[in-house]
Design an enzyme around this catalytic site. Sequence first.
Site, mmCIF file in Angstrom:
data_model
loop_
_atom_site.group_PDB
_atom_site.id
_atom_site.type_symbol
_atom_site.label_atom_id
_atom_site.label_comp_id
_atom_site.label_asym_id
_atom_site.label_seq_id
_atom_site.Cartn_x
_atom_site.Cartn_y
_atom_site.Cartn_z
ATOM 1 N N ASP A 156 -2.244 10.826 -2.100
ATOM 2 C CA ASP A 156 -2.605 9.781 -3.061
ATOM 3 C C ASP A 156 -2.960 10.370 -4.416
ATOM 4 O O ASP A 156 -2.854 9.700 -5.438
ATOM 5 C CB ASP A 156 -3.764 8.940 -2.527
ATOM 6 C CG ASP A 156 -3.249 8.014 -1.443
ATOM 7 O OD1 ASP A 156 -3.100 8.470 -0.293
ATOM 8 O OD2 ASP A 156 -2.944 6.849 -1.766
ATOM 9 N N LYS A 210 -4.822 9.839 3.227
ATOM 10 C CA LYS A 210 -5.458 8.965 4.218
ATOM 11 C C LYS A 210 -6.500 9.700 5.052
ATOM 12 O O LYS A 210 -6.294 10.845 5.455
ATOM 13 C CB LYS A 210 -4.343 8.379 5.107
ATOM 14 C CG LYS A 210 -4.758 7.391 6.158
ATOM 15 C CD LYS A 210 -5.644 6.281 5.640
ATOM 16 C CE LYS A 210 -5.075 5.533 4.464
ATOM 17 N NZ LYS A 210 -6.103 4.727 3.742
ATOM 18 N N ARG A 248 0.856 -1.181 0.000
ATOM 19 C CA ARG A 248 0.000 0.000 0.000
ATOM 20 C C ARG A 248 0.890 1.227 0.000
ATOM 21 O O ARG A 248 2.102 1.112 0.100
ATOM 22 C CB ARG A 248 -1.045 0.001 1.142
ATOM 23 C CG ARG A 248 -0.704 -0.676 2.425
ATOM 24 C CD ARG A 248 0.424 -0.083 3.195
ATOM 25 N NE ARG A 248 0.233 1.338 3.343
ATOM 26 C CZ ARG A 248 1.178 2.223 3.534
ATOM 27 N NH1 ARG A 248 2.445 1.832 3.611
ATOM 28 N NH2 ARG A 248 0.933 3.498 3.656
ATOM 29 N N GLY A 249 0.255 2.407 -0.128
ATOM 30 C CA GLY A 249 1.036 3.626 -0.307
ATOM 31 C C GLY A 249 1.079 3.909 -1.805
ATOM 32 O O GLY A 249 1.414 3.014 -2.606
ATOM 33 N N ALA A 250 0.746 5.140 -2.185
ATOM 34 C CA ALA A 250 0.523 5.455 -3.602
ATOM 35 C C ALA A 250 1.693 5.070 -4.520
ATOM 36 O O ALA A 250 1.483 4.346 -5.512
ATOM 37 C CB ALA A 250 0.180 6.942 -3.727
ATOM 38 N N GLN A 296 -1.765 2.139 9.868
ATOM 39 C CA GLN A 296 -0.478 2.227 9.159
ATOM 40 C C GLN A 296 0.555 3.012 9.975
ATOM 41 O O GLN A 296 1.749 2.764 9.872
ATOM 42 C CB GLN A 296 -0.665 2.913 7.796
ATOM 43 C CG GLN A 296 -1.439 2.113 6.769
ATOM 44 C CD GLN A 296 -2.909 2.457 6.800
ATOM 45 O OE1 GLN A 296 -3.477 2.775 7.837
ATOM 46 N NE2 GLN A 296 -3.555 2.377 5.651
ATOM 47 N N ARG A 339 -7.391 -0.555 -6.805
ATOM 48 C CA ARG A 339 -7.694 0.535 -5.853
ATOM 49 C C ARG A 339 -7.919 1.819 -6.663
ATOM 50 O O ARG A 339 -7.163 2.090 -7.602
ATOM 51 C CB ARG A 339 -6.553 0.742 -4.823
ATOM 52 C CG ARG A 339 -6.423 -0.450 -3.856
ATOM 53 C CD ARG A 339 -5.531 -0.124 -2.676
ATOM 54 N NE ARG A 339 -6.203 0.725 -1.701
ATOM 55 C CZ ARG A 339 -5.590 1.254 -0.640
ATOM 56 N NH1 ARG A 339 -4.307 1.040 -0.438
ATOM 57 N NH2 ARG A 339 -6.252 2.003 0.219
HETATM 58 O O1 MRU Z 1 -4.500 3.109 2.207
HETATM 59 P P1 MRU Z 1 -3.023 3.354 2.067
HETATM 60 O O2 MRU Z 1 -2.208 2.799 3.185
HETATM 61 O O3 MRU Z 1 -2.515 2.923 0.703
HETATM 62 O O4 MRU Z 1 -2.902 4.930 2.130
HETATM 63 C C1 MRU Z 1 -1.629 5.517 2.055
HETATM 64 C C2 MRU Z 1 -1.655 7.000 2.197
HETATM 65 O O5 MRU Z 1 -2.666 7.621 2.355
HETATM 66 C C3 MRU Z 1 -0.325 7.682 2.040
HETATM 67 O O6 MRU Z 1 -0.287 8.857 2.794
HETATM 68 C C4 MRU Z 1 -0.102 8.034 0.559
HETATM 69 O O7 MRU Z 1 -0.354 6.935 -0.261
HETATM 70 C C5 MRU Z 1 1.272 8.523 0.318
HETATM 71 S S1 MRU Z 1 2.482 7.231 0.498
HETATM 72 C C6 MRU Z 1 3.988 7.908 0.127
#
Ligand code: MRU
Length: 323
Positions: A220, A231, A46-48, A179, A80
Amino acid sequence: MSVRAFRWESERLLLLDQRRLPQQEVWLNIQSYEQAAEAIRDMAVRGAPAIGIVAAYGMALAARAGVARNAAAATLAASRPTAVNLFWALERMERLPEWTFEAALDEARRIEEEDLEMNLRLARYGAELVPEGARVLTICNTGSLATAGHGTALGIVRTAFELGKLRHVYSCETRPRLQGLRLTAWELMKDGIPFSSIADGAAAWLMAQGMVDFVVAGADRIAANGDTANKIGTYALALAARHHDLPFVVAAPSSTVDPATPSGEAIPIEERSSLELTEIEGVALAPAGCPAYNPAFDVTPGELLSAIVTEQGVFRPPFRFER
Ligand code: MRU
């Protein structure tokens, strides 16, 4: 680099299963694009930026298996909806002049390498904004686990720490998937960066007590006008920061900027299972059948941001990102 979320090795993608961290370090063997899509959907990764890179490797696995490029891209794109890095990476793979395993793997590797470079660069720009001796508040996990390495918002924290500017980090636990508590805490401990995890609801109170100097979050998707999806809980932090006259900075590589989306209203917000809220690790917390609503992201209006930092530099409001 302290930790890595994935690595291409022996003709397959090894993926650190983030659902099991920090208790267990389990590496998944990803050998097909369907497995890559499932890992993204179920948040093993996860994480963009990390989602985009894993999707690119998924495309390489599809090319190796002789799968039509548009079919593989459609499956991965459905995993996603909010992080634009996923669609950005898939578009790059779809634009390749040839659809061979070698060409696709090379491009996936380039996407990964470029992400690390962008993070290192944006972290240097961002660290310049951090006041000396700052106490920094952040949300979710935006570190090595969410990227090819170093991180975005957490990359700024890392670089500020290396420069001796950072006094303390307050890391929001980030309900419901935690997270912050599970992943950011794990990364910060490995790097020896001083921090405290806090309940999400404590953030505004810490600001009111004068315990926070700087707030930094990842993204994201950043719309053309600077409205930023991140998030769930980020918007509340931005409102509280504005009330307490604190800098609120968003950090992301340019692959997260989406000039084709004019404003936050057009950003698709993922809604995830209510069980993420009502259960932890399969253990029910709520009364059986408890209704719950679980939007995974929110949108912070660009006007609440002090700056957006990318590898291209520091952008100040009013924002206008162009194609
Ligand atoms: O649902 P997630 O864990 O994928 O959400 C992640 C976030 O919201 C992060 O802040 C975002 O993706 C930036 S990661 C460098």
